[in-house]
Structures are given as structure tokens and as C-alpha cells.
Enzyme design. Sequence first.
Site, PDB file in Angstrom:
ATOM      1  CB  SER A 146      48.930  30.502  35.109  1.00  0.00           C
ATOM      2  OG  SER A 146      49.262  29.901  36.345  1.00  0.00           O
ATOM      3  CG  ASP A 193      49.957  36.360  41.003  1.00  0.00           C
ATOM      4  OD1 ASP A 193      50.765  35.478  41.365  1.00  0.00           O
ATOM      5  OD2 ASP A 193      49.214  36.220  40.009  1.00  0.00           O
ATOM      6  CG  HIS A 219      51.314  33.327  38.665  1.00  0.00           C
ATOM      7  ND1 HIS A 219      50.042  33.697  39.066  1.00  0.00           N
ATOM      8  CD2 HIS A 219      51.166  32.166  37.978  1.00  0.00           C
ATOM      9  CE1 HIS A 219      49.164  32.802  38.638  1.00  0.00           C
ATOM     10  NE2 HIS A 219      49.824  31.858  37.977  1.00  0.00           N
TER      11      HIS A 219
END
Length: 360
Positions: free
Chosen positions: A40, A321, A324
Site C-alpha cells: 500500500s 492515516d 501511511h
Amino acid sequence: MTSELRILNRVLVFFGLIQVITHVVAGQQQVPCYFIFGDSLVDSGNNNELNTAAKANYWPYGADFPQGVSGRFTNGRTIADIIGALLGFSKFIPPYATATDQEISAGVNYASGSAGIREESGSHLGDRVCMDVQLLNHEKIINRLTGLDNNKTFTNEYLKKCIYLTNIGSNDYINNYFMPTIYPTNTTYTTDQYATTLVQQYSQQLKTLYNMGARKIVVFGLGQIGCTPTEIARYGTNGRPCVQWVDDTVKLFNDNLKSLVDELNSNFLDARFTFVNLTSISSPQGDIPEPNATCCQIRDDGQCVQDSNPCLLRALTIFYDGFHPSEITNSVIASRSYIAVASTDTYPYDINRLASMNIE
């Protein structure tokens, strides 16, 4: 100067650095193509149509991205996006899920949120494209390129000149080893054994990438997972800036990975592998702990709550978040990967030097 002002000053200095570098390389594409593998941290939308909780195709992700919500797990561009701009690419490298024949000659992004080196990592979140499958997808792209050019020799020579970036391994810890109630690895392996077996598997994957024609390969180490807001909330820090035992566990992997890069460079003299020391780049400076507040309201799994409002000063936040980085943090990481600021940032080359190498 207060700690807050010193942190702000450091962020602004790095923001200035990324602006200068981008200006220098604008319009000067250094390599013909750029391929991205990982999780991600560099996913650009491959998980959008998958049955998984690990997707970012909703607001407030993409709040500052030129094309809005895209599936990137941050407010703007990822590390891979910014490195692409520094390499001189005028367009974002397309995700494998939607890449057209007209786009693939510039490269493809295979990265998938929650994916790991190990196949099972992240499986409790749903579907994902693990590293082994990403390599199979790359093989399909090579076949498509060969078919378009109708010349395999030309394709092989072309691929040797490209940059290959791999940024994977975080989920093998966060969504595997650190979840003993779901995955057996924590009871099967000691921390040393797990780091060793993980790097051994990664070694085979990097060799597969080499056998597919890759010759300029950037291998990212893992960042300080113990400094992420979600890990701090889960485990506490006992008065320290980060979760020390988490960072100590991940360090074993990074140490083995750096040694692997040395080994690969010794064994494959017609290729160049380089290690990006993400922990060094993202480490707190001096006695200043990194602020660990998130920019968006987060769910239990660390992702943004859908349609929640992000913080207003996003250019001054480290994390977007629970796991990340924000775009400004990605800019720091990308710029120091591309042109190393400290001797510990990259080894043995930064990406700029790797891209300029003529490898026969």
C-alpha cells in the site's frame, strides 16, 4: 526554538529540496520505463476492484492528488509517484489493473495494499496481490510488450535500461507476524528466524525479477513500523517515542536485506541492486520525536474512516492515516532516495546514480 518549530523547519527544508530537484530533472526522462512492485505504500489503485478492506478508493484519500480519489493510500502522491517525476516521467505509471497497451511501454505499477512477500500476509483483510503474483503479472506485461514490438531481443535490451522499484515486507510483520491469534508465524519462528526466512524468500523473488530482465533494481527497506500511530495505539511505548520491540524486530529484516543487496551485486555482475534505508531517512532527528497524530479519523485497522474530514494543514503532518505517510513525508523519502542526503540513506547508490549507469 521549540520542538514544534524545529519539526516545522525541517519539513519545510525538505519540501524546498523536493521542489528544487523536481525543477532540475523536469523534462529529462532518465530511463525508458519504470516498474513498481510492493504494497500500500506504493499502490496506485490495483486494489480498487478487489474484495478487500485494504483499499483507498474513497475520500479522504486523494484529497490533494491531481486526479482526486485514485486508490492511493495517502492524501496525494506516493513515494513511487514522486520518484517517477524525479526520473523525468511526465505521467503517472499506470496500475496493472487498468494499464493499456499504449501505456505499458513506460512501465507498470503492480503494487497491492496488504500484500506481502509471503502469500498469506494480509489475507484476513481480503484479496490482495502478493509479491509472487505481482511477478507473474510482470511476466504477462513482458509478453504483451514482446507481442507489440514483435521482437523479443529488442524487448530484452529495452527492459535492461529500466528502473525496477520494490517496496514490500511491512505486511509480513503488521498483518502476519504481529498477529499471533491469526497467523502461526509468531510461534513457528523466533524474530531472527523469521527475518532470515523472509529475506530468503524475497531473495528468490528478486532473482526471478533479474531472470525476467531487470538490471537496475531499487530495494526499499522497512520503515520504523513501531513509530506509526496505529502500532503505538495498539501496544503503547512505555514512555519511549515508539514501540521499541516492534522496531527492533523489523531491524533484523533490514539488516539481512542490506546484506542480501551486497550478495546479489556480487553474484550478478551485469546488474545493480541498491538498498534504500527507509529507517534512516525517516528516523527522528536528534532528540525530537516524530509527531504521530493522524491527519484523518481512523478505523481500527488504521485506515481513514470513509467520507471523514482530513486535517487542514496536511503539508505539516507526518502520517495521513494510522500507517501511511502524508504526501509531504513521501516527498522527503522520495527525494532522499533519489539523491541521498546522508551516507546512510542509500547503499551502494542512490536512484539518480543507478538510473545513469550504463549496464552491459
